[in-house]
Design a protein around this motif. Structure first.
Motif, PDB file in Angstrom:
ATOM      1  N   LEU A  81     -64.963  36.112  34.360  1.00 35.43           N
ATOM      2  CA  LEU A  81     -64.737  34.965  33.492  1.00 35.43           C
ATOM      3  C   LEU A  81     -65.476  35.166  32.176  1.00 35.43           C
ATOM      4  CD1 LEU A  81     -65.214  32.141  36.134  1.00 35.43           C
ATOM      5  CD2 LEU A  81     -63.058  32.895  35.092  1.00 35.43           C
ATOM      6  N   TYR A  82     -64.756  34.996  31.088  1.00 41.01           N
ATOM      7  CA  TYR A  82     -65.310  35.179  29.746  1.00 41.01           C
ATOM      8  C   TYR A  82     -65.590  33.813  29.136  1.00 41.01           C
ATOM      9  CZ  TYR A  82     -63.724  39.916  30.425  1.00 41.01           C
ATOM     10  OH  TYR A  82     -63.540  41.181  30.931  1.00 41.01           O
ATOM     11  N   THR A  83     -66.703  33.731  28.413  1.00 46.21           N
ATOM     12  CA  THR A  83     -67.147  32.505  27.784  1.00 46.21           C
ATOM     13  C   THR A  83     -67.482  32.787  26.321  1.00 46.21           C
ATOM     14  OG1 THR A  83     -68.174  31.859  29.873  1.00 46.21           O
ATOM     15  CG2 THR A  83     -68.831  30.614  27.933  1.00 46.21           C
ATOM     16  N   LEU A  84     -67.139  31.868  25.456  1.00 46.82           N
ATOM     17  CA  LEU A  84     -67.477  31.967  24.037  1.00 46.82           C
ATOM     18  C   LEU A  84     -68.973  31.723  23.861  1.00 46.82           C
ATOM     19  CD1 LEU A  84     -66.337  32.125  21.099  1.00 46.82           C
ATOM     20  CD2 LEU A  84     -66.131  29.639  21.201  1.00 46.82           C
ATOM     21  N   THR A  85     -69.646  32.579  23.107  1.00 47.90           N
ATOM     22  CA  THR A  85     -71.068  32.386  22.814  1.00 47.90           C
ATOM     23  C   THR A  85     -71.212  31.614  21.502  1.00 47.90           C
ATOM     24  OG1 THR A  85     -71.260  34.434  21.537  1.00 47.90           O
ATOM     25  CG2 THR A  85     -71.679  34.583  23.931  1.00 47.90           C
ATOM     26  N   ARG A  86     -72.404  31.182  21.219  1.00 49.22           N
ATOM     27  CA  ARG A  86     -72.679  30.497  19.952  1.00 49.22           C
ATOM     28  C   ARG A  86     -72.371  31.432  18.781  1.00 49.22           C
ATOM     29  NH1 ARG A  86     -77.981  28.028  20.376  1.00 49.22           N
ATOM     30  NH2 ARG A  86     -76.817  26.326  21.298  1.00 49.22           N
ATOM     31  N   THR A  87     -72.750  32.707  18.927  1.00 51.65           N
ATOM     32  CA  THR A  87     -72.450  33.714  17.901  1.00 51.65           C
ATOM     33  C   THR A  87     -70.942  33.864  17.733  1.00 51.65           C
ATOM     34  OG1 THR A  87     -74.488  34.905  18.402  1.00 51.65           O
ATOM     35  CG2 THR A  87     -72.773  36.138  17.249  1.00 51.65           C
ATOM     36  N   GLY A  88     -70.215  33.869  18.847  1.00 55.13           N
ATOM     37  CA  GLY A  88     -68.758  33.971  18.802  1.00 55.13           C
ATOM     38  C   GLY A  88     -68.124  32.790  18.106  1.00 55.13           C
ATOM     39  N   SER A  89     -68.659  31.607  18.342  1.00 53.92           N
ATOM     40  CA  SER A  89     -68.140  30.398  17.707  1.00 53.92           C
ATOM     41  C   SER A  89     -68.341  30.450  16.192  1.00 53.92           C
ATOM     42  CB  SER A  89     -68.846  29.172  18.297  1.00 53.92           C
ATOM     43  OG  SER A  89     -68.304  27.996  17.754  1.00 53.92           O
ATOM     44  N   LYS A  90     -69.506  30.880  15.761  1.00 59.47           N
ATOM     45  CA  LYS A  90     -69.776  31.001  14.319  1.00 59.47           C
ATOM     46  C   LYS A  90     -68.892  32.069  13.691  1.00 59.47           C
ATOM     47  CE  LYS A  90     -74.513  29.355  14.489  1.00 59.47           C
ATOM     48  NZ  LYS A  90     -75.925  29.657  14.333  1.00 59.47           N
ATOM     49  N   HIS A  91     -68.720  33.184  14.404  1.00 61.77           N
ATOM     50  CA  HIS A  91     -67.862  34.268  13.924  1.00 61.77           C
ATOM     51  C   HIS A  91     -66.429  33.764  13.771  1.00 61.77           C
ATOM     52  CE1 HIS A  91     -66.408  38.385  13.422  1.00 61.77           C
ATOM     53  NE2 HIS A  91     -65.467  38.095  14.316  1.00 61.77           N
ATOM     54  N   LEU A  92     -65.947  33.023  14.748  1.00 60.94           N
ATOM     55  CA  LEU A  92     -64.592  32.474  14.693  1.00 60.94           C
ATOM     56  C   LEU A  92     -64.422  31.565  13.480  1.00 60.94           C
ATOM     57  CD1 LEU A  92     -61.780  32.025  15.900  1.00 60.94           C
ATOM     58  CD2 LEU A  92     -62.791  30.192  17.308  1.00 60.94           C
ATOM     59  N   GLU A  93     -65.353  30.671  13.247  1.00 60.56           N
ATOM     60  CA  GLU A  93     -65.273  29.772  12.089  1.00 60.56           C
ATOM     61  C   GLU A  93     -65.178  30.567  10.792  1.00 60.56           C
ATOM     62  OE1 GLU A  93     -68.379  26.824  12.026  1.00 60.56           O
ATOM     63  OE2 GLU A  93     -68.071  26.391  14.160  1.00 60.56           O
ATOM     64  N   HIS A  94     -66.015  31.592  10.672  1.00 54.81           N
ATOM     65  CA  HIS A  94     -66.022  32.424   9.466  1.00 54.81           C
ATOM     66  C   HIS A  94     -64.684  33.145   9.283  1.00 54.81           C
ATOM     67  CE1 HIS A  94     -67.511  35.102   6.351  1.00 54.81           C
ATOM     68  NE2 HIS A  94     -67.068  36.128   7.062  1.00 54.81           N
ATOM     69  N   GLU A  95     -64.173  33.734  10.356  1.00 53.70           N
ATOM     70  CA  GLU A  95     -62.925  34.496  10.274  1.00 53.70           C
ATOM     71  C   GLU A  95     -61.724  33.586  10.005  1.00 53.70           C
ATOM     72  OE1 GLU A  95     -62.556  37.911  10.195  1.00 53.70           O
ATOM     73  OE2 GLU A  95     -64.723  37.732   9.980  1.00 53.70           O
ATOM     74  N   VAL A  96     -61.705  32.403  10.587  1.00 53.77           N
ATOM     75  CA  VAL A  96     -60.607  31.459  10.333  1.00 53.77           C
ATOM     76  C   VAL A  96     -60.632  31.027   8.869  1.00 53.77           C
ATOM     77  CG1 VAL A  96     -59.735  29.127  10.835  1.00 53.77           C
ATOM     78  CG2 VAL A  96     -60.326  30.679  12.709  1.00 53.77           C
ATOM     79  N   SER A  97     -61.806  30.794   8.327  1.00 56.21           N
ATOM     80  CA  SER A  97     -61.935  30.429   6.919  1.00 56.21           C
ATOM     81  C   SER A  97     -61.404  31.543   6.021  1.00 56.21           C
ATOM     82  CB  SER A  97     -63.399  30.134   6.588  1.00 56.21           C
ATOM     83  OG  SER A  97     -63.554  29.884   5.212  1.00 56.21           O
ATOM     84  N   ARG A  98     -61.758  32.778   6.335  1.00 62.67           N
ATOM     85  CA  ARG A  98     -61.256  33.924   5.559  1.00 62.67           C
ATOM     86  C   ARG A  98     -59.743  34.034   5.665  1.00 62.67           C
ATOM     87  NH1 ARG A  98     -63.970  39.285   7.104  1.00 62.67           N
ATOM     88  NH2 ARG A  98     -62.298  39.952   5.762  1.00 62.67           N
TER      89      ARG A  98
END
Length: 115
Positions: A81-98
């Motif tokens: 089972l894979y879980t999103l980390t806090r780092t992953g969440s921040k990375h996602l926000e940054h990449e979606v913005s880009r």
């Protein structure tokens, strides 16, 4: 030769990772469930092959965007089972913005052809 009737489904670099991370925002999932969620959310427009999914998950595990633990599926099978980390969440926000900025620019360029 490619079949002209099949839609071209190649993704731009980083798209698969963004979709995986976004899918994991809803909670922990195993690989097959991640792939199925992407198919469902895209109205069967996008399919994620195992040969792309699992290497992407391994890369994201290695750099801390996701975490993994062993669990049991609804079919009573042992799954990772894979879980999103806090780092992953921040990375996602940054990449979606880009991505949104890039799409905005592309939209403006394409609008030139209509004027």
């Amino acid at each position: 030769m490619k079949d002209a009737r099949k839609p071209h489904r190649d993704l731009f670099p980083g798209a698969l990772e963004m979709m995986i991370l976004q899918t994991l925002r809803r909670g922990p999932l195993h690989g097959y469930a991640i792939a199925q969620q992407i198919i469902t959310a895209s109205d069967d427009t996008l399919r994620v092959e195992e040969g792309s999914l699992y290497p992407a998950l391994q890369r994201m595990l290695k750099i801390g965007l996701v975490d993994a633990r062993w669990g049991v599926s609804t079919n009573n099978r042992r799954v990772r089972l894979y879980t999103l980390t806090r780092t992953g969440s921040k990375h996602l926000e940054h990449e979606v913005s880009r991505l949104e900025q890039m799409l905005s620019g592309i939209t403006r360029v394409l609008a030139l052809a209509r004027t």
